[in-house]
Design an enzyme around this catalytic site. Structure first.
Site, PDB file in Angstrom:
ATOM      1  N   TYR A 120       0.815  -1.125  -0.020  1.00  0.00           N
ATOM      2  CA  TYR A 120      -0.007  -0.046   0.018  1.00  0.00           C
ATOM      3  C   TYR A 120       0.864   1.173  -0.009  1.00  0.00           C
ATOM      4  O   TYR A 120       0.316   2.275  -0.367  1.00  0.00           O
ATOM      5  CB  TYR A 120      -0.932  -0.232   1.223  1.00  0.00           C
ATOM      6  CG  TYR A 120      -2.051  -0.948   1.127  1.00  0.00           C
ATOM      7  CD1 TYR A 120      -2.219  -2.006  -0.169  1.00  0.00           C
ATOM      8  CD2 TYR A 120      -3.108  -1.140   2.148  1.00  0.00           C
ATOM      9  CE1 TYR A 120      -3.209  -2.739  -0.173  1.00  0.00           C
ATOM     10  CE2 TYR A 120      -3.984  -2.012   2.068  1.00  0.00           C
ATOM     11  CZ  TYR A 120      -4.125  -2.788   0.697  1.00  0.00           C
ATOM     12  OH  TYR A 120      -5.079  -3.818   0.657  1.00  0.00           O
ATOM     13  N   LYS A 171       4.655 -14.350   4.217  1.00  0.00           N
ATOM     14  CA  LYS A 171       4.806 -15.304   3.079  1.00  0.00           C
ATOM     15  C   LYS A 171       6.435 -15.082   3.040  1.00  0.00           C
ATOM     16  O   LYS A 171       6.833 -14.917   1.950  1.00  0.00           O
ATOM     17  CB  LYS A 171       3.988 -14.719   2.151  1.00  0.00           C
ATOM     18  CG  LYS A 171       3.892 -15.901   0.638  1.00  0.00           C
ATOM     19  CD  LYS A 171       3.076 -16.952   1.162  1.00  0.00           C
ATOM     20  CE  LYS A 171       3.159 -17.863  -0.404  1.00  0.00           C
ATOM     21  NZ  LYS A 171       2.552 -19.142   0.142  1.00  0.00           N
ATOM     22  N   ASP A 203      -0.999 -18.118   3.579  1.00  0.00           N
ATOM     23  CA  ASP A 203      -2.142 -18.907   2.749  1.00  0.00           C
ATOM     24  C   ASP A 203      -2.612 -20.208   3.581  1.00  0.00           C
ATOM     25  O   ASP A 203      -3.682 -20.352   3.763  1.00  0.00           O
ATOM     26  CB  ASP A 203      -1.519 -19.322   1.502  1.00  0.00           C
ATOM     27  CG  ASP A 203       0.163 -20.123   1.663  1.00  0.00           C
ATOM     28  OD1 ASP A 203       0.390 -19.745   2.611  1.00  0.00           O
ATOM     29  OD2 ASP A 203       0.451 -20.680   0.632  1.00  0.00           O
ATOM     30  N   ASP A 227      -5.503  -6.755   5.846  1.00  0.00           N
ATOM     31  CA  ASP A 227      -6.508  -6.212   5.194  1.00  0.00           C
ATOM     32  C   ASP A 227      -7.433  -7.533   4.802  1.00  0.00           C
ATOM     33  O   ASP A 227      -8.538  -7.510   4.953  1.00  0.00           O
ATOM     34  CB  ASP A 227      -6.328  -5.448   3.976  1.00  0.00           C
ATOM     35  CG  ASP A 227      -7.600  -4.740   3.644  1.00  0.00           C
ATOM     36  OD1 ASP A 227      -8.304  -4.507   3.997  1.00  0.00           O
ATOM     37  OD2 ASP A 227      -7.234  -4.008   2.511  1.00  0.00           O
ATOM     38  N   ASP A 231     -10.794  -9.293   6.933  1.00  0.00           N
ATOM     39  CA  ASP A 231     -11.939  -9.485   6.259  1.00  0.00           C
ATOM     40  C   ASP A 231     -12.433 -11.086   6.322  1.00  0.00           C
ATOM     41  O   ASP A 231     -13.667 -11.207   6.251  1.00  0.00           O
ATOM     42  CB  ASP A 231     -11.913  -9.033   4.813  1.00  0.00           C
ATOM     43  CG  ASP A 231     -12.287  -7.730   4.723  1.00  0.00           C
ATOM     44  OD1 ASP A 231     -12.045  -6.761   5.711  1.00  0.00           O
ATOM     45  OD2 ASP A 231     -12.860  -7.103   3.616  1.00  0.00           O
TER      46      ASP A 231
END
Ligand code: ATP
Ligand code: MG
Length: 330
Positions: A120, A171, A203, A227, A231
């Site tokens: 971001y 990751k 993951d 983020d 969610d």
């Protein structure tokens, strides 16, 4: 001590749920001085700017800010506001409450998401007709700052009771330089503080969380991962109308419900005020009134279990009726 709190309702149901949260704050035995400020689509239409300089300044100079939602202009409003308060961590709790239909009723996790860098903060470039690139930014200093906060958070007992320490999701097996740096710094800070920290590839985490959320408590993530994964957790607990969030800086912070402007129900007085009220509870805790914050959460939980409920939770109560019930139980 009087706290200066900037109140930005914004657009859509922000104009309904933020006043509900303010009503709850006003019912507490804490001195607030509320200053309203404008931002969002309607403000842009009226003034040409989604986030007027006066609003940015007000948020930057307040003790804390309570924000509702902005429509089309969301990115132009919330990203600068997070910067105005110097936020380095985004706290997103996802807890399933008794009496509310949830995919996974045992879910009780708190995401601590890095709030300033990752993809971001990266630079996107179009290098040719065929090729676009993105540079990802990870610093040791921001990673360590987040980890220091996470260590304090768990040491203060602010994480869910069922899990000690925290999990860092990353990751680093693929993004060895950037996520490798993030992971190493976070785990080394945990080690320095004697905090029990484990790690999970993000993951694998995305599979394991919905299968068995009870194995996780506090989860520390890079920006984009936080983020997406928070969610995912929101989906497990049943409804956007329930989820609060906090953007914490060094001497300032901004609190907002996770949901947006909900244009489909805006203006009808039927929005669920829970997310905004729980955001206000986080504001109160941030200001050091931990007991008052807990009381607000208990009152909300009590109303959710057997009080009036809004349409999104299968009831027919209005925003005001739910808010009055929370104030009453306080
Ligand atoms: P935005 O672009 O502002 O995010 P949106 O259309 O994505 O708007 P959201 O606010 O994200 O809408 O909400 C998505 C769905 O969840 C909508 O159907 C909305 O009515 C519902 N919803 C969100 N928040 C609430 C709430 N507080 N009470 C009731 N329903 C809600
Ligand atoms: Mg939305």
């Amino acid at each position: 001590m009087t706290y200066e709190v900037v109140v930005i309702e914004g657009d859509g149901i922000g104009q309904e749920v933020v006043p509900a949260a303010v009503a709850v704050l006003e019912s507490l035995d804490i001195d607030f001085e509320f200053a309203t400020a404008d931002a969002g689509d309607a403000t842009k239409e009226a003034t040409g700017e989604a986030l007027p300089a006066a609003t940015y300044e007000a948020a930057a100079n307040a003790d804390a800010t309570l924000f509702g939602a902005a429509g089309e202009t969301a990115a132009d409003v919330i990203l600068p506001l997070r910067e105005a308060v110097g936020s380095f961590v985004n706290i997103r709790p996802a807890k399933a409450y008794p009496g509310v239909d949830a995919v996974r009723p045992e879910t009780d996790v708190v995401f601590l998401r890095e709030n300033t860098e990752g993809v971001y903060a990266g630079h996107e470039d179009r290098l040719s007709e065929d090729l676009s690139t993105l540079t990802r930014v990870v610093t040791s200093s921001a990673s360590r700052e987040l980890a220091e906060y996470a260590c304090e958070f768990v040491a203060d007992g602010r994480g869910p009771d069922h899990r000690d320490g925290f999990t860092v999701a990353h990751k680093a097996n693929v993004m060895r330089e950037t996520d490798g740096r993030f992971r190493n710094e976070v785990l080394s800070v945990a080690d320095e503080h004697g905090v029990d920290a484990d790690e999970e590839l993000m993951d694998a985490f995305a599979t394991k969380l919905p299968l068995d959320p009870s194995q996780y408590g506090v989860v520390v993530c890079p920006n984009l991962a936080g983020d997406v994964l928070s969610d995912l957790a929101a989906g497990l607990v049943g409804g956007l109308g329930l989820l609060p969030s906090a953007n914490i800086g060094h001497d300032n912070a901004l609190f907002e419900p996770v949901h947006g402007t909900a244009p489909d129900i805006a203006g009808e007085g039927i929005a669920n005020p829970t997310a905004a009220i729980l955001s206000a509870a986080m504001l109160v805790e941030y200001l050091g009134h931990v007991e008052a914050g807990r009381r607000v959460r208990d009152a909300v939980e009590s109303v959710l279990s057997d009080g009036p409920r809004t349409g999104d939770l299968g009831g027919s109560a209005t925003t005001d009726e739910v808010t009055a019930a929370v104030v009453d139980r306080l």
